[in-house]
Design an enzyme around this catalytic site. Structure first.
Site, PDB file in Angstrom:
ATOM      1  N   ARG A  64      24.643   5.039  -6.658  1.00 41.06           N
ATOM      2  CA  ARG A  64      26.022   5.397  -6.992  1.00 41.06           C
ATOM      3  C   ARG A  64      26.152   6.905  -7.128  1.00 41.06           C
ATOM      4  O   ARG A  64      25.545   7.520  -8.001  1.00 41.06           O
ATOM      5  CB  ARG A  64      26.435   4.727  -8.310  1.00 41.06           C
ATOM      6  CG  ARG A  64      26.790   3.269  -8.147  1.00 41.06           C
ATOM      7  CD  ARG A  64      27.226   2.669  -9.464  1.00 41.06           C
ATOM      8  NE  ARG A  64      28.340   3.371 -10.095  1.00 41.06           N
ATOM      9  CZ  ARG A  64      28.979   2.907 -11.150  1.00 41.06           C
ATOM     10  NH1 ARG A  64      28.636   1.752 -11.683  1.00 41.06           N
ATOM     11  NH2 ARG A  64      29.980   3.585 -11.669  1.00 41.06           N
ATOM     12  N   ARG A  84      33.826  11.271 -16.323  1.00 36.59           N
ATOM     13  CA  ARG A  84      33.979   9.846 -16.641  1.00 36.59           C
ATOM     14  C   ARG A  84      34.015   9.622 -18.152  1.00 36.59           C
ATOM     15  O   ARG A  84      34.804   8.815 -18.650  1.00 36.59           O
ATOM     16  CB  ARG A  84      32.852   9.036 -15.988  1.00 36.59           C
ATOM     17  CG  ARG A  84      33.045   8.929 -14.482  1.00 36.59           C
ATOM     18  CD  ARG A  84      31.774   8.530 -13.761  1.00 36.59           C
ATOM     19  NE  ARG A  84      31.333   7.197 -14.046  1.00 36.59           N
ATOM     20  CZ  ARG A  84      30.061   6.780 -13.929  1.00 36.59           C
ATOM     21  NH1 ARG A  84      29.123   7.635 -13.547  1.00 36.59           N
ATOM     22  NH2 ARG A  84      29.752   5.544 -14.183  1.00 36.59           N
TER      23      ARG A  84
HETATM   24  P1  AMP Z   1      32.520   1.361 -13.301  1.00 37.67           P
HETATM   25  O1  AMP Z   1      31.618   0.666 -12.324  1.00 37.67           O
HETATM   26  O2  AMP Z   1      33.145   0.402 -14.270  1.00 37.67           O
HETATM   27  O3  AMP Z   1      31.842   2.509 -13.992  1.00 37.67           O
HETATM   28  O4  AMP Z   1      33.726   1.960 -12.441  1.00 37.67           O
HETATM   29  C1  AMP Z   1      33.501   2.924 -11.424  1.00 37.67           C
HETATM   30  C2  AMP Z   1      34.807   3.646 -11.110  1.00 37.67           C
HETATM   31  O5  AMP Z   1      35.774   2.692 -10.632  1.00 37.67           O
HETATM   32  C3  AMP Z   1      35.481   4.329 -12.293  1.00 37.67           C
HETATM   33  O6  AMP Z   1      34.971   5.620 -12.533  1.00 37.67           O
HETATM   34  C4  AMP Z   1      36.938   4.361 -11.818  1.00 37.67           C
HETATM   35  O7  AMP Z   1      37.141   5.371 -10.849  1.00 37.67           O
HETATM   36  C5  AMP Z   1      37.069   3.015 -11.109  1.00 37.67           C
HETATM   37  N1  AMP Z   1      37.505   1.945 -12.043  1.00 37.67           N
HETATM   38  C6  AMP Z   1      36.811   0.813 -12.374  1.00 37.67           C
HETATM   39  N2  AMP Z   1      37.510   0.053 -13.227  1.00 37.67           N
HETATM   40  C7  AMP Z   1      38.669   0.702 -13.466  1.00 37.67           C
HETATM   41  C8  AMP Z   1      39.813   0.430 -14.276  1.00 37.67           C
HETATM   42  N3  AMP Z   1      39.897  -0.670 -15.040  1.00 37.67           N
HETATM   43  N4  AMP Z   1      40.827   1.339 -14.259  1.00 37.67           N
HETATM   44  C9  AMP Z   1      40.771   2.455 -13.496  1.00 37.67           C
HETATM   45  N5  AMP Z   1      39.730   2.777 -12.725  1.00 37.67           N
HETATM   46  C10 AMP Z   1      38.679   1.915 -12.695  1.00 37.67           C
END
Ligand code: AMP
Length: 191
Positions: free
Chosen positions: A134, A146
């Site tokens: 990632r 983040r």
């Molecule tokens: P994660 O795998 O949960 O860390 O998500 C990776 C990226 O996906 C995040 O940094 C956001 O850009 C996007 N993302 C995932 N879930 C959400 C959400 N509920 N709302 C907005 N963006 C999201």
């Protein structure tokens, strides 16, 4: 139905604990991050809308996320319940989720929040970046964005569930099994 929100900053261990919760409680897992990565990989329209936000560590706009979750719920109406992982991440998403679940005659039973200090989060994300592939885990600047997005936009979601009497805060530092035991007790206390 038992619907749970697994809440916490990036790197708190939501993915790891989700796997154990699914096994034990038989719930359907929905990770919005995983769904977005799938769309990116397949080059869909939705993936294209999300890409620049994800690349920069920013949240994808609410309407895009909410539409994707709505489609997922409609496609899985036979589920025993859902575990929401990485969603909701804004108060608007939390409100939309309450509405979507109420349309399906159900609701959130409990929100479990994994609490992990910031320097430990950064350490874990950089470590995960060595093997996860990632891009957003491999760059300290993106990790900081983040975490900042989490503090500014996502943390208020905790107060939303506290106001509904559904939130349990758990120490997210410890062994996977000891954290899971605490999560299980919190879930059992709410269902
Ligand atoms: P994660 O795998 O949960 O860390 O998500 C990776 C990226 O996906 C995040 O940094 C956001 O850009 C996007 N993302 C995932 N879930 C959400 C959400 N509920 N709302 C907005 N963006 C999201």
């Amino acid at each position: 139905m038992i619907n749970l929100v697994l809440f916490g900053p990036p790197g708190a261990g939501k993915g790891t604990q989700s796997e154990k919760i699914i096994e034990t409680f038989g719930l359907k897992h929905i990770s919005t991050g995983d769904l977005f990565r799938k769309h990116l990989g397949e080059g869909t329209e939705l993936g294209k809308k999300a890409q620049s936000f994800m690349d920069n560590g920013k949240l994808v706009p609410d309407e895009v996320v909410i539409g994707m979750v709505e489609d997922f719920l409609n496609a899985n109406t036979g589920a025993k319940g859902f575990i929401f992982d990485g969603f909701p991440r804004t108060v608007a998403q939390a409100e939309a989720l309450d509405q979507l679940l109420s349309d399906h005659n159900t609701e959130i039973a409990c929100m479990v929040m994994l609490d992990v200090p910031q320097d430990e989060l950064k350490r874990r994300l950089l470590e995960r970046g060595k093997t996860s592939g990632r891009a957003d885990d491999q760059n300290e600047e993106k990790i900081n964005v983040r975490i900042q997005e989490y503090l500014n936009k996502t943390l208020p979601v905790a107060a939303f569930y506290e106001g509904q009497g559904k939130a349990s805060k758990i120490n997210g530092v410890g062994t996977i099994d000891s954290i899971f035991e605490e999560i299980s007790s919190a879930i059992n206390a709410h269902v």
